[in-house]
Design a protein around this motif. Structure first.
Motif, PDB file in Angstrom:
ATOM      1  N   ALA A  80       7.461   6.171  -7.234  1.00 62.20           N
ATOM      2  CA  ALA A  80       6.432   5.147  -7.473  1.00 62.20           C
ATOM      3  C   ALA A  80       5.820   4.658  -6.170  1.00 62.20           C
ATOM      4  N   GLY A  81       6.557   4.781  -5.069  1.00 60.53           N
ATOM      5  CA  GLY A  81       6.042   4.346  -3.776  1.00 60.53           C
ATOM      6  C   GLY A  81       4.798   5.084  -3.339  1.00 60.53           C
ATOM      7  N   ARG A  82       4.477   6.211  -3.994  1.00 55.91           N
ATOM      8  CA  ARG A  82       3.294   6.984  -3.629  1.00 55.91           C
ATOM      9  C   ARG A  82       2.004   6.224  -3.892  1.00 55.91           C
ATOM     10  N   VAL A 129       5.658   3.295  12.990  1.00 58.66           N
ATOM     11  CA  VAL A 129       6.018   2.241  12.038  1.00 58.66           C
ATOM     12  C   VAL A 129       6.565   2.861  10.756  1.00 58.66           C
ATOM     13  N   THR A 130       5.906   3.896  10.268  1.00 59.90           N
ATOM     14  CA  THR A 130       6.363   4.553   9.040  1.00 59.90           C
ATOM     15  C   THR A 130       7.753   5.151   9.234  1.00 59.90           C
ATOM     16  N   GLY A 166       3.848   4.896   1.800  1.00 58.75           N
ATOM     17  CA  GLY A 166       4.745   4.788   0.656  1.00 58.75           C
ATOM     18  C   GLY A 166       5.361   6.120   0.293  1.00 58.75           C
ATOM     19  N   PHE A 167       4.569   7.191   0.383  1.00 62.28           N
ATOM     20  CA  PHE A 167       5.086   8.519   0.097  1.00 62.28           C
ATOM     21  C   PHE A 167       6.201   8.886   1.071  1.00 62.28           C
ATOM     22  N   ALA A 168       5.962   8.672   2.372  1.00 62.43           N
ATOM     23  CA  ALA A 168       6.948   9.049   3.387  1.00 62.43           C
ATOM     24  C   ALA A 168       8.241   8.242   3.242  1.00 62.43           C
ATOM     25  N   ILE A 169       8.133   6.929   3.066  1.00 55.33           N
ATOM     26  CA  ILE A 169       9.332   6.097   2.928  1.00 55.33           C
ATOM     27  C   ILE A 169      10.098   6.505   1.678  1.00 55.33           C
ATOM     28  N   GLY A 170       9.381   6.828   0.602  1.00 58.37           N
ATOM     29  CA  GLY A 170      10.042   7.283  -0.615  1.00 58.37           C
ATOM     30  C   GLY A 170      10.818   8.565  -0.407  1.00 58.37           C
ATOM     31  N   THR A 182       5.853  17.788  -6.733  1.00 58.21           N
ATOM     32  CA  THR A 182       5.125  17.494  -5.510  1.00 58.21           C
ATOM     33  C   THR A 182       3.848  18.324  -5.435  1.00 58.21           C
ATOM     34  N   ASN A 183       2.717  17.649  -5.169  1.00 55.59           N
ATOM     35  CA  ASN A 183       1.413  18.308  -5.004  1.00 55.59           C
ATOM     36  C   ASN A 183       0.988  19.096  -6.238  1.00 55.59           C
ATOM     37  N   THR A 184       1.297  18.594  -7.426  1.00 55.57           N
ATOM     38  CA  THR A 184       0.823  19.225  -8.657  1.00 55.57           C
ATOM     39  C   THR A 184      -0.063  18.238  -9.401  1.00 55.57           C
ATOM     40  N   ASN A 185      -1.047  18.764 -10.150  1.00 50.94           N
ATOM     41  CA  ASN A 185      -1.945  17.869 -10.883  1.00 50.94           C
ATOM     42  C   ASN A 185      -2.058  18.224 -12.353  1.00 50.94           C
TER      43      ASN A 185
END
Length: 677
Positions: free
Chosen positions: A116-118, A77-78, A124-128, A393-396
């Motif tokens: 923002a989709g994340r 689906v994704t 949401g992350f993948a579709i973005g 990506t993947n940073t905090n």
């Protein structure tokens, strides 16, 4: 010379559950199969535009990396939603080609929506990511509107092939991954034993040996945490020891981890006998029985503690080996499948949500990168936007972002340097260049989770080879590629430090707050009289929080940091690691105590120390410390393990602030009492 089993153990020790290998194979096979299918369509059915090949390749990558849903149906689906998003944004990019300024502004809107989709989770992350990379490729290749039906073949093929590769050729299987992760645990225990054997042969342990053992301990913790995620748990997270077959497996994993940690801790105090380490490695029952008698004779000496720790590790390792053998025979068929009990949570669309703040940062950084990239090149500015987008990506924290930007820049520079040489040597030899490019793609995604710079290095080599095969490779083009990448990396770093900056110490403060709270929860559970699996689960939560602390502290102790020296970071992390270890000892040994009053006083003293230390947050990482002194005895006896665990937790907490004048006597007094008792 390694046997096949030794080579497999070595691979598993460095790639738990073979997850990196599987992801790299998925991406590589999806790219290869998609390219071959598109080439066959191009040659035998109808000509395809370059954009179809470009979209097919980049969406093959995104399908292998960005799609993280659980279950094949959810993944499909994704992918289908991602394909629809891809076709939509490519159509928009093609329609706006004659209006470049408007197209650039729409690209920023796509970036904002994609990032923002994340907030909607993995889907949401993948579709973005599908939407962002597709608009990137659409604006880069500029396909005419009339070619859109042919261009659409690329995303469709990539999505379908990607799903078949993941669902059929290289499917997810939690039982297989559990078995491999357990084998990885055994492999990392073996690495610890080999190091202990080397130390025992030398007769003494130096600082370099201590540091290597700590690194091995961290690597063991990493793979144990992974293995625990594959063990199915009831909704409450606590096993029923009598009814759940997975409970025995959880105990074996817990014991193996704790025994290995104990062997390391005791070896710091007194190196183990070489013959004993060798007997543990070889599972020599006769020699181990001889040392059991020796341990009783010297039980009150440091060497006796080390011998007992190694004997415990040998027993735990054999039990783990037995579990692995049973898993190989039965495939853990007696354990019920993992049930997805995750509940959807309300989505926070305010700027208090760090994901939305990150989306704003990404959009602003992309706008800055786009502006400066256009000044450098009207045709190649997309590389600047790509770099600014990916460094978040993947940073905090802003320190994480700066490290990632530096990694991307260095990987690009060195990758282009090597790629230029390879492309020149392989000029006119596509039969050699294509396999080399495929190998580099595999290596790029094999190392993605280990080193972002290494991934960028190999991807840059692939781009050079592609440029060479298409006849557009020039030194000026490569210089432009480096310049655009550095513009994007610089823009991302600048925005991370200026717009909604998340200080490295701020991220570390949050991680430490979670760690202290997890320790409070464990001590509180002790006070409530809980035991068994409930305490194990709480101690495992402390373990996971410790891992978050190490990740958050990484930028603070990096070589470029001007905040403090890496040595201070390691010393402070060692204190938290020690406390985490003793929390596990406490969880294992705590039962309905005979001396409840003493233990309750120790629990209260430790909670008071937590209340004193927790509000100070990450300031403990800035304290210059003297070399840690050797503590008395480490390995607890079963009859006093809970008391000793509480004492050692208190001792570790006191070391966070050695100059503190608040409650400096609490744990010391308790230890003195315990010695008298």
């Amino acid at each position: 010379m390694f046997s096949g089993f030794q080579a497999r153990d070595c691979l598993l020790a460095n790639d738990p559950a073979l997850s990196r290998l599987r992801m790299a194979l998925r991406v590589t096979l999806t790219i290869v199969f998609s390219f071959l299918i598109l080439l066959a369509i191009h040659m035998f059915i109808l000509p395809l535009p370059t954009a179809a090949f470009g979209l097919g390749i980049v969406l093959s990558i995104e399908g292998g990396v960005a799609v993280r849903d659980k279950g094949n149906s959810r993944q499909l689906v994704t992918r289908l939603f991602g394909c629809v998003a891809s076709l939509a944004v490519v159509g928009i990019a093609a329609g706006l080609e004659d209006r470049r300024l408007l197209s650039d502004l729409v690209f920023l809107v796509v970036i904002a929506l994609a990032s923002a989709g994340r907030v909607f989770g993995p889907r949401g992350f993948a579709i973005g990511m599908f939407a962002f990379t597709s608009y990137f490729m659409g604006a880069y290749f500029r396909p005419p509107l009339a070619e859109l039906p042919e261009v659409a073949i690329g995303p469709v093929v990539a999505v379908l092939v990607g799903h078949l590769v993941r669902a059929v050729l290289l499917p997810d299987d939690w039982r297989r991954d559990l078995l491999r992760s357990l084998e990885s645990v055994r492999g990392r225990i073996n690495q610890i034993l080999f190091k202990l054997a080397a130390i025992a042969g030398g007769g003494e342990i130096g600082e370099a040996d201590r540091q290597e053992l700590r690194q091995l301990e961290d690597r063991l913790k990493e793979v144990v945490l992974m293995a625990e995620t594959f063990i199915p748990r009831p909704p409450a997270g606590v096993f029923d020891a009598a009814a759940d077959p997975a409970a025995e497996l959880a105990i074996r994993l817990f014991d193996a981890h704790l025994a290995a940690e104990s062997a390391i801790v005791l070896s710091f105090q007194s190196p183990p006998p070489f013959a004993l380490v060798h007997a543990v490695i070889e599972a020599d029952a006769a020699e181990l029985a001889r040392f059991e008698g020796m341990a009783d004779a010297i039980r009150d000496q440091p060497q006796g503690e080390t011998v007992r720790a190694l004997l415990w590790l040998g027993e735990a390792r054999q039990q783990l080996t037995q579990v692995i053998a049973e898993g190989q025979d039965s495939g853990f068929s007696e354990i019920d499948a993992i049930k997805d009990t995750a509940q959807s949570q309300a989505i926070d669309f305010s700027l208090a949500n760090p994901l939305l703040r990150s989306a704003l940062q990404i959009t602003i950084a992309s706008a800055i990168a786009m502006s400066f990239g256009l000044l450098l090149s009207r045709e190649r500015w997309f590389w600047a936007v790509l770099a600014s987008f990916l460094v978040f990506t993947n940073t905090n924290s802003r320190g994480d972002t700066a490290m990632r930007a530096l990694s991307r820049s260095l990987g690009t520079v060195f990758g282009i340097a090597i790629g230029l040489v390879l492309a020149t040597l392989m000029s006119g030899e596509p039969a050699i260049a294509i396999p080399v490019a495929a190998v580099c793609i595999f290596l790029a995604f094999y190392f993605l989770q280990v080193s972002y710079a290494t991934m960028t290095f190999f991807i840059s080599i692939v781009l050079c080879l592609v440029y060479g095969m298409t006849g557009v490779l020039t030194l000026d083009l490569l210089k432009l590629r480096i310049g655009e990448t550095m513009i994007g990396a610089a823009a991302g770093t600048a925005v991370a430090f200026i717009v909604f900056p998340t200080r490295t110490r701020g991220a570390l403060d949050s991680a430490l707050a979670r760690w202290f709270q997890a320790l409070r929860d464990l001590l509180g559970a002790l006070g409530e009289g809980k035991s068994g699996f409930e305490l194990m689960a709480l101690s495992q939560k402390i373990d996971a929080c410790y891992r978050d602390v190490t990740v958050a502290a990484r930028p603070l102790g990096s070589s470029w940091s001007v905040v403090t020296r890496p040595g201070q970071i390691r010393q402070t992390l060692a204190i938290f690691l020690s406390c985490t270890y003793w929390a596990r000892i406490l969880a294992k040994n705590y039962d309905v105590p005979a001396a409840a009053d003493i233990l309750n006083r120790l629990i209260a003293a430790d909670l008071a120390l937590i209340d004193n230390a927790a509000p100070r947050g990450s300031s403990c990482f800035l304290i210059k410390r003297k070399a840690s002194r050797t503590t008395g005895r480490h390995l607890p006896l079963s009859r006093e393990g809970a008391r000793l665990g509480l004492e050692m937790i208190g001792s570790a907490l006191e070391r966070l602030y050695p100059q503190a004048d608040v409650l400096p006597f609490a744990t010391g007094e308790a230890i003195a009492r315990s010695k008298q008792g």
